[in-house]
Design a protein around this motif. Sequence first.
Motif, PDB file in Angstrom:
ATOM      1  N   LEU A 116       0.859  -1.187   0.000  1.00  0.00           N
ATOM      2  CA  LEU A 116       0.000   0.000   0.000  1.00  0.00           C
ATOM      3  C   LEU A 116       0.903   1.247   0.000  1.00  0.00           C
ATOM      4  CD1 LEU A 116      -3.129   0.146   0.200  1.00  0.00           C
ATOM      5  CD2 LEU A 116      -2.872   0.379   2.660  1.00  0.00           C
ATOM      6  N   PRO A 117       0.662   2.213  -0.889  1.00  0.00           N
ATOM      7  CA  PRO A 117       1.499   3.426  -0.905  1.00  0.00           C
ATOM      8  C   PRO A 117       1.113   4.338   0.256  1.00  0.00           C
ATOM      9  CG  PRO A 117      -0.195   3.572  -2.603  1.00  0.00           C
ATOM     10  CD  PRO A 117      -0.394   2.255  -1.915  1.00  0.00           C
ATOM     11  N   MET A 118       1.788   4.169   1.387  1.00  0.00           N
ATOM     12  CA  MET A 118       1.337   4.811   2.629  1.00  0.00           C
ATOM     13  C   MET A 118       1.461   6.326   2.613  1.00  0.00           C
ATOM     14  SD  MET A 118      -0.141   2.576   4.290  1.00  0.00           S
ATOM     15  CE  MET A 118      -0.495   3.544   5.751  1.00  0.00           C
ATOM     16  N   ASP A 119       2.427   6.827   1.842  1.00  0.00           N
ATOM     17  CA  ASP A 119       2.532   8.290   1.770  1.00  0.00           C
ATOM     18  C   ASP A 119       1.262   8.879   1.139  1.00  0.00           C
ATOM     19  OD1 ASP A 119       3.218   6.911  -0.529  1.00  0.00           O
ATOM     20  OD2 ASP A 119       4.575   8.479  -1.272  1.00  0.00           O
ATOM     21  N   LYS A 120       0.779   8.215   0.096  1.00  0.00           N
ATOM     22  CA  LYS A 120      -0.439   8.682  -0.567  1.00  0.00           C
ATOM     23  C   LYS A 120      -1.674   8.500   0.329  1.00  0.00           C
ATOM     24  CE  LYS A 120       1.424   7.803  -5.160  1.00  0.00           C
ATOM     25  NZ  LYS A 120       1.476   6.873  -6.301  1.00  0.00           N
ATOM     26  N   ILE A 121      -1.711   7.374   1.045  1.00  0.00           N
ATOM     27  CA  ILE A 121      -2.837   7.112   1.953  1.00  0.00           C
ATOM     28  C   ILE A 121      -2.880   8.180   3.045  1.00  0.00           C
ATOM     29  CG2 ILE A 121      -3.782   5.511   3.684  1.00  0.00           C
ATOM     30  CD1 ILE A 121      -4.101   4.239   1.010  1.00  0.00           C
ATOM     31  N   HIS A 122      -1.749   8.418   3.667  1.00  0.00           N
ATOM     32  CA  HIS A 122      -1.728   9.377   4.785  1.00  0.00           C
ATOM     33  C   HIS A 122      -2.088  10.786   4.311  1.00  0.00           C
ATOM     34  CE1 HIS A 122      -0.619   6.703   7.934  1.00  0.00           C
ATOM     35  NE2 HIS A 122       0.582   6.403   7.455  1.00  0.00           N
TER      36      HIS A 122
END
Lengths: 383, 383
Positions: A116-122
Amino acid sequence: MSITAPAGFTAAALTAGIKPSGNPDLALVVNNGPEFHAAAVFTRNRVVASPVKISRESIKDGQIRAVLFNAGNANACNGTQGDKDAQAAVDQVAKLLDVAPTDVGVCSTGLIGEPLPMDKIHAGVEKLVPGLGDHGGDAAEAIMTTDLVKKEVLVKGDGWTLGGMGKGVGMMSPSLATMLVCLTTDASATPEMLDEALRAASRVTFDTLDIDGSTSTNDTVFLLASGASGISPSQEELNAAVLEASEDIARMMQADAEGVTKRVTVTVEGTGSDEQAVNAARTLARDNLFKCAMFGSDPNWGRVLAAVGMADADMDPDHISVYFNGHAVCENTTGTPTAREVDLSGADIDVRVDLGTGGPGRATVRTTDLSHDYVHINSAYSS
Amino acid sequence: MSITAPAGFTAAALTAGIKPSGNPDLALVVNNGPEFHAAAVFTRNRVVASPVKISRESIKDGQIRAVLFNAGNANACNGTQGDKDAQAAVDQVAKLLDVAPTDVGVCSTGLIGEPLPMDKIHAGVEKLVPGLGDHGGDAAEAIMTTDLVKKEVLVKGDGWTLGGMGKGVGMMSPSLATMLVCLTTDASATPEMLDEALRAASRVTFDTLDIDGSTSTNDTVFLLASGASGISPSQEELNAAVLEASEDIARMMQADAEGVTKRVTVTVEGTGSDEQAVNAARTLARDNLFKCAMFGSDPNWGRVLAAVGMADADMDPDHISVYFNGHAVCENTTGTPTAREVDLSGADIDVRVDLGTGGPGRATVRTTDLSHDYVHINSAYSS
């Protein structure tokens, strides 16, 4: 026509950049109360995605205040990192909404096995919370994957309403699908009432929608109740509304299934029990030769018999009857003189099979044909 | 390379006019002795064609002197008329060969639910008998339906030989297929020895060939022994020859399967028993999303996990590994860094799945991809 139509619910959606297409892919649904009761059903697959693991825990106390959805990435089979990522997203939502992390559900859909691309999620979650409002339609759009149309429903009760959104067009069967559904209601109902209504409806709608015999790692259906209408419907009224909404969404999924050109309803009767009838209907609904014949508008009833003959269901092999669109094409396991004359050129095909035992079992499964587009869509999905 | 290579066997084939194409469609295989021992295995479908009903009776005493084959019409689901027609053909063969009708087997393949054109059958049989000779290759051609190549095999024993022919390219699974196979040998062997050899070989060849999850109403494999070589092989020698011939024919069927562009071998290990391993391998081999990915040469291992997660087999959902062509693409239910780099562009794809329990179960199932041609062939077959 949306999950924010019932009183007490807000939603927001945006493009976080998870989908390569640049389409909206992140959504948040919030129950603002005064009650936060909820029920949920999940995939029966033993390989489950990280968001399913978390949501299964969250629902245990019958209380959910918010659900985060993303499309474009299933967060399945990503090991302990996947679990941590899902939890981090949930924790962020909880903190921004000032609720307990255990009151937040999470649903993901998309490709399996990609981190999961966490930077984009956050970054996305950060923007979602201030944008919460009457944006149910945007949320329904953000959860789409290969869906061609967004799927929303609204059912009116007596002084209360029930809204819903869903996505899912492939990997659908035998209990749920790559299917995410969120139902919201401003009715006041206990978690137990919600659970009973959701399970009863799922059993005859989502559980018997069988597009391709495949079952996802991520299937989730949430039912959230705010109580904001101040009305407490009876169990029967609640059951009826949840069933109606579930039927509508399941029908929309069938109509939008990957590569579908035919909507095929398979009903089996004349066997020992409803469970046996479901077995036989599923066996037929999954038979590729039968599905190809439906694509070709071909009344090839021999393939129906060949398929049901392998089913785990009571039958009298010499007294099976088959009806296409109400036209008898096979009686007593023998073709009728007019069997090849039935017209299957329309988009809806009704198939009824009587297994000939005289038993009380009866069940309906909804499926689709097997088309060139199904093969095309599914042979060029990940790479 | 033919069923008439072993001493004691003759065959004949011709165009009776059953196939609209005008290709050969009727064949007769005769065991001229001195022994007439035989074994057979049949479809597990509960809806069975008339020829299967008759052949199942004929084989009961372990003696078969001739088998009549036709392609272009399955004589399945034709009611009591179908039974009468198959019996009439058998009776005609028996009379012309001066043998008992109960010593004649019969096999049909083609469309289900069309009455057998008995005038053509009778005229054809009349001409077949005087034409009997070393025409095994012609018989192998006459039993073809959508097969693109004829399928023959020859295995040499120590002073004896075993020949075989087969047809079958679709409706193949889980035990047999729309598969007709005839194996002949000049070895001297009891019906019990033949039965043991045939069942042991079928279990790991025809029974684990799964093209499309569909099982025919007509599947039949005959093994006929003339004893004409005067040699009595041991059970082990017989088993080995029957296994080799069955493996070769099964491989030819897999390679010629309807619309095939990939030959996919699925091996499952690390589960409780061989039976569980077969269950899991079959579940994967039948999964349309997996099969479409194979068609697209797409190393989409997530679909492998989604499929096996639904299988009736012991597994450790957090410790499943997947290998494509020997390349680890998933370990501990998590993708490897090089998972997307594996090259699946070749015609043969080897898939190995370790379900992670450390158990002794292991099994291999052979299948194919799901291609546009499969849909095309099977959506335009009967009408």
